[in-house]
Design an enzyme around this catalytic site. Structure first.
Site, PDB file in Angstrom:
ATOM      1  N   ARG A 528       0.839  -1.195   0.000  1.00  0.00           N
ATOM      2  CA  ARG A 528       0.000   0.000   0.000  1.00  0.00           C
ATOM      3  C   ARG A 528       0.879   1.252   0.000  1.00  0.00           C
ATOM      4  NH1 ARG A 528      -4.626   2.578   0.308  1.00  0.00           N
ATOM      5  NH2 ARG A 528      -4.610   4.428   1.603  1.00  0.00           N
ATOM      6  N   HIS A 705     -13.093  -3.302   8.537  1.00  0.00           N
ATOM      7  CA  HIS A 705     -12.038  -3.864   7.675  1.00  0.00           C
ATOM      8  C   HIS A 705     -12.337  -5.306   7.300  1.00  0.00           C
ATOM      9  CE1 HIS A 705      -9.669  -0.359   8.258  1.00  0.00           C
ATOM     10  NE2 HIS A 705      -9.657  -0.503   9.560  1.00  0.00           N
TER      11      HIS A 705
END
Ligand code: GLN
Ligand code: ZN
Length: 765
Positions: A528, A705
């Site tokens: 990421r 999440h």
């Protein structure tokens, strides 16, 4: 000649090659050969680039397929048993520890189902490391030789490098005990791990490395006495071991003075300190060196994208030379360059005036070299004068300076940052206005960012659909979200944020004073990467940013609609800040700009307004003391400036997530309602801490999440758990955070169950 040194270079590749290949590997599209080939190419490019720039001390082992701390855990065999039992290849074990692994059995492979290790922020940066996790059964041993291999790989290219590893004290202190060994104190493992460090260092020495950079970044933290004492134990042990290369102990991101006593006189070759972040430590750290120790002067900023001011940098290094002599001084980047984008020359769209002020990792190589040459007496007049012109152009530029904004900041007074009445009075006024039930339900803002939304946004950016068409599309998305919320019975609605690419970028793009890159990626964790906007000048709001969407959303429902904004600290933390004015001033400017927006929302009848500050905790200075209390003060002040221009009947919300929050840190924001991430917090003491929070609060009830859907009963149980310590009349019901990464099916089911659970409690109270 004074040497130049770079503590580490970004490992993501100039065009995110590492992300592309690791993600392709994870999805089975490429094999290990391809993954390793790309890794090798990136390393070689980085070394060659540094060599060509003339850097004398080049790091190796700064590369990682995931995280450099995780690499060490693998290398030292600190691998919890749940990962070893599958007998995966080392690289797959590494990824399993970093991101978890779930895989069905095939003919050739066993089924795997294991969650990731904990991931935490790397000091005050936006990089995250994977937390070393130890248990009583951890047996340290060398499990491979990555640092040696990479050293030799560079050597083969004819490039001599200085390997870098995180040092023993930091490595242990940054770790934690595993679930099954909670009584274990990581630092108590020091004696067990030192022989393995010694073995690694001896291997590096045998391979030809004469010097090693050993990072002890925890030197900038408040440390328990036991940890302070560990430095002496560790480095005396290593000094007495056989065949150890010269060690340069490196710290960065702050001031080491409070821990100076624990490193003074350590038998090491030298130290690296960060003088960009803490120039004020200079006299004392220099005085603490022994007569032979070298000082690596971190003077080129590894955490930001601004060109160094050569005249200042040269003067600083000259001060070091005057004290220590040329042979004992190295000119260095303040930290690894991991935290900066790779190469400015790939920015084709950046305004040329602004571009001339920036320096990315590749450009910073030249900067270290020029400063080293300048202090060595080489002729770099041309480079110095070009630099001086750039620095001056930034200082004088109309982009940097906006007299109106500066005047406004100067005239900030107490009144601007306080609501007309105190919370109890506001609460009464808001009760009368909104008539919300007990256990009011709401969400944090975003709804699923579907493929359809991304496709339409792309089309609009590329000019394939008109603004009008895009507008119609966004309106239809908002309507969908509003109807859905009405249908399941939520009390305070949101518009769903379909128009936003990102919660910071969206506002940054509309504010004056920001610049954006097209390729300025920085690793946040694993694969990421983020592309932070840059605060280039005084910030103001030329026009409304969110009013149109919120007003439309409110116009199609009778229920209260929450306007949704990103707060000053979060915008600042997730951008590259200016280095020519304080962060406080930048936060206040953002507060003023947001105030205009909040007031406009209210004037347009959006009378519940949420200003998100998820990054408030991560901005907290690393050490307790003055700096930290100043930060908390201006963080609260800038929030209150943004939100205090409204009537008592207007309800201000805020939201926090990502880390353990101290309720005392948010009290001063004086929001009427806050929501925080909470679903994974089980400690009753922690819940208790929030029961004293004076205003209303929603403790997040489910993890956004995860695709998992909690049942109504689960919600009821969880609410009951919290109600044991938390008063019902302050209790809001909401998820942990925004729902943008979830699918609609999960969102529908989870929220329905959540609302039903709230209704159950309403009947009971
Ligand atoms: N309002 C934002 C959202 O719901 C908040 C995101 C965040 O806290 N990170 O997406
Ligand atoms: Zn959040």
């Amino acid at each position: 000649m004074v040497q130049s040194s770079v503590l580490g270079f970004p490992r993501i590749g100039a065009f995110r090659e590492l992300k592309k290949t690791t993600e392709a590997y994870w999805s089975g599209k490429v094999g290990k050969d391809e993954l390793f080939k790309v890794g090798k190419e990136i390393r070689e490019n980085n070394w060659k680039l540094q060599k060509a720039a003339g850097v004398d001390v080049i790091a190796s082992n700064d590369f990682s397929y995931y995280d450099q701390v995780l690499d060490l855990s693998l290398l030292f065999n600190a691998i919890p048993e749940r990962y070893t039992k599958y007998e995966l290849d080392p690289i797959d074990t590494l990824f399993a520890m970093g991101r978890g692994l779930q895989r069905k059995a095939t003919d050739s492979e066993k089924a795997v189902d294991v969650t990731a290790l904990e991931m935490v922020k790397w000091f005050d940066s936006n990089y995250h490391y994977v937390r070393p996790t130890f248990s009583h059964s951890t047996e340290f041993k060398l499990n491979g030789q990555k640092p040696v291999d990479e050293y030799l790989e560079a050597k083969k290219l004819g490039i001599e490098t200085r390997p870098v590893v995180v040092g023993p004290v930091s490595y242990l202190f940054l770790g934690k005990a595993d679930k099954d060994s909670l009584d274990l104190e990581p630092i108590s493992l020091l004696e067990k791990i030192l022989p393995v460090y010694a073995e690694l260092l001896a291997k590096l020495s045998a391979a030809g490395a004469t010097s090693v950079q050993i990072d002890e970044p925890i030197l900038v933290l408040d440390l328990p006495e036991k940890v302070q004492a560990a430095f002496k134990t560790a480095y005396e042990y290593l000094a007495n071991a056989k065949n150890i290369p010269k060690l340069v102990v490196a710290s960065y991101f702050g001031d080491v003075r409070p821990n100076l006593a624990s490193i003074k006189g350590l038998p090491v070759h030298g130290f690296h300190f960060d003088f960009v972040r803490a120039p004020e430590q200079f006299d004392e750290v220099v005085a603490a060196l022994t007569a032979e120790q070298v000082l690596s002067v971190g003077i080129i900023d590894g955490r930001n994208i601004w060109k160094a001011d050569f005249s200042e940098a040269v003067a600083f290094v000259e001060k070091a030379i005057a004290a220590l002599g040329k042979d004992r001084v190295i000119v260095a980047t303040s930290s690894s360059l991991l935290h900066t984008p790779v190469d400015l020359t790939n920015e084709k769209k950046l305004d040329s005036e602004i571009k001339n002020w920036f320096s990315f990792a590749t450009q910073k190589l030249d900067e270290v070299v020029v400063v080293a040459k300048a202090v060595s007496g080489e002729d770099v007049k041309e480079a110095l004068s070009v630099n001086a012109a750039a620095i001056k152009s930034r200082k004088d530029s109309a982009i940097t300076n906006d007299a109106d904004v500066q005047k406004k900041v100067d005239s900030i007074n107490e009144k601007l940052s306080s609501r007309a009445a105190a919370f109890p009075e506001r609460l009464a006024a808001q009760k009368g206005k909104f008539n919300l039930p007990l256990f009011p339900t709401t969400t944090i803002g975003s709804f699923p960012q579907t493929k359809d939304i991304r496709i339409n946004r792309n089309k609009f950016t590329k000019g394939e659909i008109t603004a009008e068409q895009y507008d119609t599309f966004i309106k239809s998305e908002i309507e969908k979200v509003v109807r859905f919320q009405e249908e399941i019975g939520l009390d305070v609605l949101v518009h769903g944020e379909p128009e936003r690419n990102d919660m910071v970028q969206y506002f940054g793009e509309q504010l004056k004073g920001f610049a954006f890159t097209t390729n300025g990626w920085v690793q946040s964790y694993g694969s990421r990467y983020v592309r932070p906007p840059v605060v280039v000048g005084d910030v103001s709001r030329p026009h409304a940013m969110s009013v149109k969407e919120s007003v439309y959303a409110q116009s199609i429902t009778k229920k209260p609609m929450k306007g949704m904004l990103t707060g000053p600290i979060t915008v600042l933390r997730w951008s590259f800040p200016r280095n020519d004015v304080s962060q406080k001033v930048q936060a206040l400017q953002l507060g003023l700009a947001l105030r205009d927006e909040v007031n406009d929302l209210e004037a347009a009848s959006v009378e519940v307004i949420q200003v998100d500050e998820p990054a408030i905790r991560e901005g907290l200075p690393l050490r307790s003391g003055q700096e930290r209390s100043d930060y908390l003060k201006y963080a609260a002040e800038s929030f209150r400036i943004a939100t205090s221009g409204v009537k008592n009947t207007t309800q201000i919300h805020s939201h926090f997530c990502y880390s353990d929050l101290d309720p005392n840190h948010i009290k001063a924001l004086d929001a009427d309602v806050v929501s925080i991430e909470f679903s994974k917090k089980d400690d009753p003491n922690y819940i208790q801490e929030f029961s004293n929070y004076p205003n209303h609060i929603g403790l997040g009830l489910f993890d956004i999440h995860s695709p998992r859907i909690p049942s109504k009963e689960e919600f009821i149980a969880r609410i009951g758990e919290i109600l044991k310590v938390y008063p019902a009349d302050k209790f809001w019901v909401n998820p942990d955070c925004g729902l943008k990464t979830r699918g609609w099916e999960e969102v529908r089911a989870s929220l329905t169950n959540m609302v039903e659970a709230a209704k159950t409690y309403r009947e009971k109270y």
